[in-house]
Design a protein around this motif. Structure first.
Motif, PDB file in Angstrom:
ATOM      1  N   SER A 127      -4.234 -47.504 -27.318  1.00  0.00           N
ATOM      2  CA  SER A 127      -5.696 -47.359 -27.355  1.00  0.00           C
ATOM      3  C   SER A 127      -6.244 -46.988 -25.979  1.00  0.00           C
ATOM      4  O   SER A 127      -7.144 -46.154 -25.862  1.00  0.00           O
ATOM      5  CB  SER A 127      -6.351 -48.654 -27.833  1.00  0.00           C
ATOM      6  N   ARG A 128      -5.708 -47.606 -24.930  1.00  0.00           N
ATOM      7  CA  ARG A 128      -6.149 -47.303 -23.567  1.00  0.00           C
ATOM      8  C   ARG A 128      -5.857 -45.847 -23.222  1.00  0.00           C
ATOM      9  O   ARG A 128      -6.718 -45.131 -22.698  1.00  0.00           O
ATOM     10  CB  ARG A 128      -5.469 -48.237 -22.561  1.00  0.00           C
ATOM     11  N   ARG A 129      -4.649 -45.384 -23.550  1.00  0.00           N
ATOM     12  CA  ARG A 129      -4.288 -43.988 -23.259  1.00  0.00           C
ATOM     13  C   ARG A 129      -5.147 -43.022 -24.061  1.00  0.00           C
ATOM     14  O   ARG A 129      -5.561 -41.973 -23.550  1.00  0.00           O
ATOM     15  CB  ARG A 129      -2.801 -43.749 -23.548  1.00  0.00           C
ATOM     16  N   ALA A 130      -5.442 -43.351 -25.306  1.00  0.00           N
ATOM     17  CA  ALA A 130      -6.294 -42.492 -26.132  1.00  0.00           C
ATOM     18  C   ALA A 130      -7.697 -42.406 -25.541  1.00  0.00           C
ATOM     19  O   ALA A 130      -8.288 -41.326 -25.498  1.00  0.00           O
ATOM     20  CB  ALA A 130      -6.352 -43.015 -27.566  1.00  0.00           C
ATOM     21  N   ALA A 131      -8.225 -43.532 -25.073  1.00  0.00           N
ATOM     22  CA  ALA A 131      -9.558 -43.533 -24.461  1.00  0.00           C
ATOM     23  C   ALA A 131      -9.571 -42.684 -23.189  1.00  0.00           C
ATOM     24  O   ALA A 131     -10.515 -41.919 -22.955  1.00  0.00           O
ATOM     25  CB  ALA A 131     -10.005 -44.958 -24.156  1.00  0.00           C
ATOM     26  N   GLU A 132      -8.523 -42.788 -22.402  1.00  0.00           N
ATOM     27  CA  GLU A 132      -8.421 -41.975 -21.185  1.00  0.00           C
ATOM     28  C   GLU A 132      -8.335 -40.504 -21.547  1.00  0.00           C
ATOM     29  O   GLU A 132      -8.946 -39.647 -20.890  1.00  0.00           O
ATOM     30  CB  GLU A 132      -7.210 -42.381 -20.351  1.00  0.00           C
ATOM     31  N   GLY A 133      -7.584 -40.185 -22.597  1.00  0.00           N
ATOM     32  CA  GLY A 133      -7.445 -38.793 -23.037  1.00  0.00           C
ATOM     33  C   GLY A 133      -8.783 -38.230 -23.514  1.00  0.00           C
ATOM     34  O   GLY A 133      -9.136 -37.090 -23.205  1.00  0.00           O
ATOM     35  N   ARG A 134      -9.534 -39.030 -24.264  1.00  0.00           N
ATOM     36  CA  ARG A 134     -10.860 -38.589 -24.726  1.00  0.00           C
ATOM     37  C   ARG A 134     -11.804 -38.368 -23.534  1.00  0.00           C
ATOM     38  O   ARG A 134     -12.517 -37.370 -23.480  1.00  0.00           O
ATOM     39  CB  ARG A 134     -11.456 -39.611 -25.696  1.00  0.00           C
TER      40      ARG A 134
END
Length: 139
Positions: A127-134
């Motif tokens: 979830s953290r990586r997805a938020a950073e990607g967004r």
């Protein structure tokens, strides 16, 4: 390894077992096995209950969080076991006795509890990586 075992149960117990198994979409044998294991654990660790669907059962405190959540938070704290328990008790308003019950259960079921902690940490990291990607995508 599963072994064949024979038990005699009343017609009422058999009817209720079959009915519940059908509701849950599992065999009567699978349900009976789960009920025996969970029932013995509840007798061994008063205050522990089991929550969740048949495919994802987890131990929890009867009036509180899941055991894995208690253990994960204790792992984040510093100090002796008693200091960690006191800190968590103050943070959460869980009685220290309940925290100890969760720790006792977890120590006897370490693979189950640690596995759930690791799955939760991996999910949080995804979830953290997805938020950073967004965020990177939108800046």
């Amino acid at each position: 390894m599963a072994r064949s075992t024979s038990f005699r149960i009343s017609d009422e117990a058999k009817h209720r077992l079959d009915s519940r198994a059908a509701q849950e979409g599992v065999s009567a044998t699978a349900l009976l096995e789960r009920l025996i294991i969970e029932g013995v654990d509840q007798r061994d660790f008063p205050g522990i209950v089991f929550r969740g669907p048949a495919h994802d059962r987890r131990a929890a405190l009867a009036a509180g969080p899941d055991v894995w959540e208690v253990v994960a938070r204790l792992q984040e704290l510093d100090g002796s076991e008693e200091h960690r328990i006191s800190t968590l008790s103050a943070e959460s308003e869980l009685h220290p006795r309940l925290v100890r019950i969760a720790v006792d259960y977890a120590s006897e079921h370490a693979d189950e509890v640690n596995g759930r902690i690791e799955r939760n940490r991996a999910s949080a990291e995804r979830s953290r990586r997805a938020a950073e990607g967004r965020e990177a995508l939108l800046t």
